[in-house]
Scaffold this motif. Structure first.
Motif, mmCIF file in Angstrom:
data_model
loop_
_atom_site.group_PDB
_atom_site.id
_atom_site.type_symbol
_atom_site.label_atom_id
_atom_site.label_comp_id
_atom_site.label_asym_id
_atom_site.label_seq_id
_atom_site.Cartn_x
_atom_site.Cartn_y
_atom_site.Cartn_z
ATOM 1 N N ARG A 171 15.370 -79.160 -30.543
ATOM 2 C CA ARG A 171 16.271 -79.150 -29.390
ATOM 3 C C ARG A 171 16.005 -80.382 -28.541
ATOM 4 N NH1 ARG A 171 16.016 -76.912 -24.101
ATOM 5 N NH2 ARG A 171 13.980 -76.005 -24.555
ATOM 6 N N LYS A 172 17.061 -81.086 -28.174
ATOM 7 C CA LYS A 172 16.915 -82.297 -27.377
ATOM 8 C C LYS A 172 16.494 -81.942 -25.951
ATOM 9 C CE LYS A 172 20.640 -84.649 -26.484
ATOM 10 N NZ LYS A 172 21.812 -85.503 -26.761
ATOM 11 N N ILE A 173 15.416 -82.567 -25.479
ATOM 12 C CA ILE A 173 14.911 -82.321 -24.131
ATOM 13 C C ILE A 173 15.303 -83.457 -23.191
ATOM 14 C CG2 ILE A 173 12.855 -81.892 -22.736
ATOM 15 C CD1 ILE A 173 13.482 -79.688 -24.730
ATOM 16 N N ILE A 174 15.053 -84.684 -23.617
ATOM 17 C CA ILE A 174 15.386 -85.845 -22.799
ATOM 18 C C ILE A 174 15.962 -86.940 -23.694
ATOM 19 C CG2 ILE A 174 14.457 -87.745 -21.414
ATOM 20 C CD1 ILE A 174 12.391 -85.885 -20.304
ATOM 21 N N ALA A 200 18.470 -95.404 -15.473
ATOM 22 C CA ALA A 200 19.001 -95.514 -16.833
ATOM 23 C C ALA A 200 20.511 -95.718 -16.813
ATOM 24 C CB ALA A 200 18.652 -94.255 -17.624
ATOM 25 N N ASP A 201 21.024 -96.337 -17.866
ATOM 26 C CA ASP A 201 22.474 -96.472 -17.996
ATOM 27 C C ASP A 201 23.096 -95.124 -18.343
ATOM 28 O OD1 ASP A 201 23.145 -99.507 -17.870
ATOM 29 O OD2 ASP A 201 21.329 -99.375 -19.069
ATOM 30 N N ASN A 202 22.376 -94.329 -19.127
ATOM 31 C CA ASN A 202 22.762 -92.943 -19.405
ATOM 32 C C ASN A 202 21.488 -92.116 -19.496
ATOM 33 O OD1 ASN A 202 25.784 -92.694 -19.900
ATOM 34 N ND2 ASN A 202 25.279 -94.455 -21.188
ATOM 35 N N TYR A 203 21.535 -90.895 -18.945
ATOM 36 C CA TYR A 203 20.335 -90.055 -18.944
ATOM 37 C C TYR A 203 20.730 -88.584 -19.088
ATOM 38 C CZ TYR A 203 15.748 -88.242 -17.528
ATOM 39 O OH TYR A 203 14.530 -87.607 -17.499
ATOM 40 N N TYR A 204 20.030 -87.913 -20.014
ATOM 41 C CA TYR A 204 20.240 -86.470 -20.213
ATOM 42 C C TYR A 204 18.881 -85.781 -20.192
ATOM 43 C CZ TYR A 204 20.690 -82.010 -22.629
ATOM 44 O OH TYR A 204 20.601 -80.676 -22.953
ATOM 45 N N GLU A 205 18.818 -84.651 -19.482
ATOM 46 C CA GLU A 205 17.612 -83.840 -19.476
ATOM 47 C C GLU A 205 18.015 -82.377 -19.492
ATOM 48 O OE1 GLU A 205 14.004 -83.030 -16.362
ATOM 49 O OE2 GLU A 205 14.314 -85.130 -16.981
ATOM 50 N N SER A 206 17.506 -81.626 -20.463
ATOM 51 C CA SER A 206 17.897 -80.218 -20.587
ATOM 52 C C SER A 206 17.295 -79.426 -19.432
ATOM 53 C CB SER A 206 17.399 -79.640 -21.912
ATOM 54 O OG SER A 206 15.974 -79.616 -21.956
ATOM 55 N N LYS A 207 17.973 -78.339 -19.075
ATOM 56 C CA LYS A 207 17.496 -77.493 -17.979
ATOM 57 C C LYS A 207 16.803 -76.269 -18.506
ATOM 58 C CE LYS A 207 21.203 -78.968 -14.886
ATOM 59 N NZ LYS A 207 22.337 -78.542 -14.048
#
Length: 207
Positions: A171-174, A200-207
């Motif tokens: 599972r993708k976390i960051i 970051a130009d794009n950033y994802y972090e799971s909750k």
């Protein structure tokens, strides 16, 4: 109190495992017969070590130990980076591989994969138990490794951290994306983990 108990049991289990395993090896090598099943005792000690060690590191005191360790490693990483930042002679791939193999930001075993195309550099790290803060710290360490390498050939850098769920599932976390232009302007010596999303130009972090 409970955290302390978990810590004590973890340490005692560690000592017991070493002693029982040493006794087991001794009797195996000498061919003598021991009075007790030391091999089984060593295995039981190992199980207790894993169980109570996991409980300890998930307790408030354990998390504080991890946080302190992360902070110390971040400081060591920063000092190491400063020493090597004068002459970037390594390729980006070698620099990142070296950082991922030596960083203490990641406390547990992990798998890393680097995939490149002519203009894109992708780093993917997967592990089972490290904290989100560890992933953030390692993101900064990887950015420093990239910037202290011959990175100019790439336009985009993707850094992804996954949680290993077992059975070949993850599972993708960051996931963070930095362009070459952004990376060039970043002052990584002052970058904090809570600034990654904004920088970051794009950033994802799971909750």
């Amino acid at each position: 109190m409970i955290s302390t108990l978990f810590d004590v049991i973890t340490k005692l289990s560690s000592y017991a495992m070493v002693i029982f395993f040493a006794m087991f090896v001794y009797f195996k090598v000498t061919g003598k017969h021991g009075k007790y099943p030391y091999g089984k005792y060593a295995l039981i000690s190992l199980v207790l070590l894993v169980v109570f060690g996991t409980l300890f590191f998930n307790s408030p005191k354990g998390k504080e130990v991890i946080k302190k360790g992360n902070a110390e490693q971040a400081e060591r990483t920063e000092k190491t980076t400063k020493k090597t930042s004068k002459k970037p002679t390594k390729s980006t791939e070698d620099s990142v591989k070296h950082t991922l193999s030596t960083t203490h930001s990641l406390l547990f075993e992990h798998q890393s994969k680097i995939v490149t195309s002519p203009r894109i550099f992708n780093v993917e790290v997967t592990d089972k138990r490290d904290t989100v803060e560890s992933f953030r710290l390692t993101t900064i360490a990887v950015l420093k490794a990239i910037k202290n390498s011959k990175y100019q050939q790439y336009d985009t850098f993707n850094i992804t951290f996954n949680r290993d769920l077992g059975n070949n599932k993850k599972r993708k976390i960051i996931k963070s994306t930095f362009t070459k232009n952004t990376l060039t302007k970043l002052n990584l010596d002052q970058l904090q983990t809570n600034q990654l999303k904004a920088k970051a130009d794009n950033y994802y972090e799971s909750k």
